[in-house]
Design an enzyme around this catalytic site. Structure first.
Site, PDB file in Angstrom:
ATOM      1  N   LEU A   1      29.649  72.271  57.330  1.00 45.63           N
ATOM      2  CA  LEU A   1      28.173  71.877  57.737  1.00 45.63           C
ATOM      3  C   LEU A   1      28.067  70.601  57.795  1.00 45.63           C
ATOM      4  CD1 LEU A   1      26.525  75.467  56.481  1.00 45.63           C
ATOM      5  CD2 LEU A   1      27.379  75.068  58.803  1.00 45.63           C
ATOM      6  N   ASP A   2      27.493  69.835  58.709  1.00 46.56           N
ATOM      7  CA  ASP A   2      27.062  68.583  58.474  1.00 46.56           C
ATOM      8  C   ASP A   2      25.857  68.386  57.739  1.00 46.56           C
ATOM      9  OD1 ASP A   2      24.873  68.775  60.321  1.00 46.56           O
ATOM     10  OD2 ASP A   2      26.307  68.623  61.934  1.00 46.56           O
ATOM     11  N   ARG A   3      25.612  67.041  57.576  1.00 48.50           N
ATOM     12  CA  ARG A   3      24.433  66.697  56.603  1.00 48.50           C
ATOM     13  C   ARG A   3      23.201  67.440  56.999  1.00 48.50           C
ATOM     14  NH1 ARG A   3      21.954  60.642  54.808  1.00 48.50           N
ATOM     15  NH2 ARG A   3      20.875  61.365  52.891  1.00 48.50           N
TER      16      ARG A   3
ATOM     17  N   SER B   1      22.760  70.102  58.733  1.00 48.44           N
ATOM     18  CA  SER B   1      22.737  71.483  58.908  1.00 48.44           C
ATOM     19  C   SER B   1      22.835  72.513  57.741  1.00 48.44           C
ATOM     20  CB  SER B   1      24.111  71.824  59.658  1.00 48.44           C
ATOM     21  OG  SER B   1      24.300  71.487  61.254  1.00 48.44           O
TER      22      SER B   1
ATOM     23  N   ARG C   1      25.886  70.787  68.184  1.00 49.26           N
ATOM     24  CA  ARG C   1      25.097  69.608  68.424  1.00 49.26           C
ATOM     25  C   ARG C   1      25.381  68.997  69.748  1.00 49.26           C
ATOM     26  NH1 ARG C   1      21.765  68.510  64.335  1.00 49.26           N
ATOM     27  NH2 ARG C   1      22.266  69.636  62.362  1.00 49.26           N
TER      28      ARG C   1
END
Length: 282
Positions: free
Chosen positions: A109-111, A113, A193
């Site tokens: 999960l990106d920063r 999220s 996104r």
């Protein structure tokens, strides 16, 4: 005088599940059928407890607990999924005790999220969860910066060009003018996104709420929970989506019905009457 550490006794079905035999329910069935031998004696008592010092066999083969561990972490916003960050940003590993920092995250999960993140040192499990052929669903709750039409959700189902590839959703469900649920079977990097950006929307909040049949339950942000065999089985099974979700199939069905209605309405009245009278005569 040095004392030996006390062995912790656990229920036999839980012990068998930790050996990778199957779910606790399946292990109960094996016990009932007399397929489990403990210290040389057939055991059919479901209330039996054992320790690692006991000799447990299924048939003629001794079974031992696996040295693997799997957890689910409720990742908060602001942390990156990496063991060491060259920019010295905070990582998810700062949420774990030292004895669990060897676990690897499955996907990421990106920063910005949040939500359900699986971490394990079981390579086979990680591969099964990530393999496109297994089609393990991941479901996300998405909030965007502005209201959008239902046509946007249809685009996600039919495929939307993100600049590098065409990305698809398996199912979608509108919750409010700016919020929706989206189900993916594949996970391209920053897929949701990019899909939203292609539809001229910006993601304000992105939370993964489900993997397979497994959900966070009441797990607080920043906390983790160890998964048992039953949980792993849940994770590898997809639930049946209810009718409130849109799918590509449901869109095609709706469009097909609309086309039939349009054809019927456009038919001349004289033709409709002649067909009715013809049926009566027959």
């Amino acid at each position: 005088m040095h004392e030996e550490p006390t062995q912790i006794a656990i229920r036999l079905n839980k012990y068998l599940a930790s050996c990778g035999i199957g779910s606790r329910r399946k292990c109960d069935e094996l016990i009932k059928k007399g397929n489990v031998v403990v210290n040389g004696k057939v055991c059919t008592d479901l209330a039996t407890s054992v320790t690692e010092d006991d000799f447990v066999k299924i048939g003629n083969t001794r079974v031992l607990p696996r040295d693997t561990s799997t957890i689910m972490l409720n990742k908060p916003k602001g942390l990156v999924c990496t063991k060491s960050d060259e920019l010295e940003r905070e990582t998810i590993y700062e949420l774990l005790p030292p004895n669990m920092r060897h676990l690897n995250h499955v996907g990421r999960l990106d920063r910005d999220s949040e939500g359900l993140l699986i971490m394990t040192n079981d390579g086979n499990l990680a591969q099964e969860l990530s393999h496109p052929g297994k089609k393990v669903e991941k479901e996300y709750l998405v909030t965007v910066n502005q209201a959008f039409s239902n046509d946007v959700l249809d685009q996600f189902l039919n495929g939307i060009w993100t600049g590098e590839a065409k990305a698809y959703a398996k199912a979608v469900k509108r919750l409010s003018p700016r919020r929706f649920l989206i189900v993916l079977e594949t996970g391209l990097k920053r897929q949701i996104r990019l899909m939203c950006k292609a539809a001229h929307l910006n993601v304000v909040k992105l939370v993964r709420i489900r993997v397979g049949h497994l959900t966070l339950g009441g797990l607080d942000a920043g906390r983790f929970s160890e998964l048992q065999y039953d949980d792993l089985e849940l994770m590898m099974r997809n639930p049946k989506l209810d009718r409130s979700y849109k799918t590509k199939h449901s869109i095609q069905k709706t469009r097909g019905s609309a086309a039939k209605k349009k054809t019927a309405k456009s038919r001349p009245k004289s033709t409709q009457r002649s067909q009715k009278s013809y049926k009566r005569k027959r």
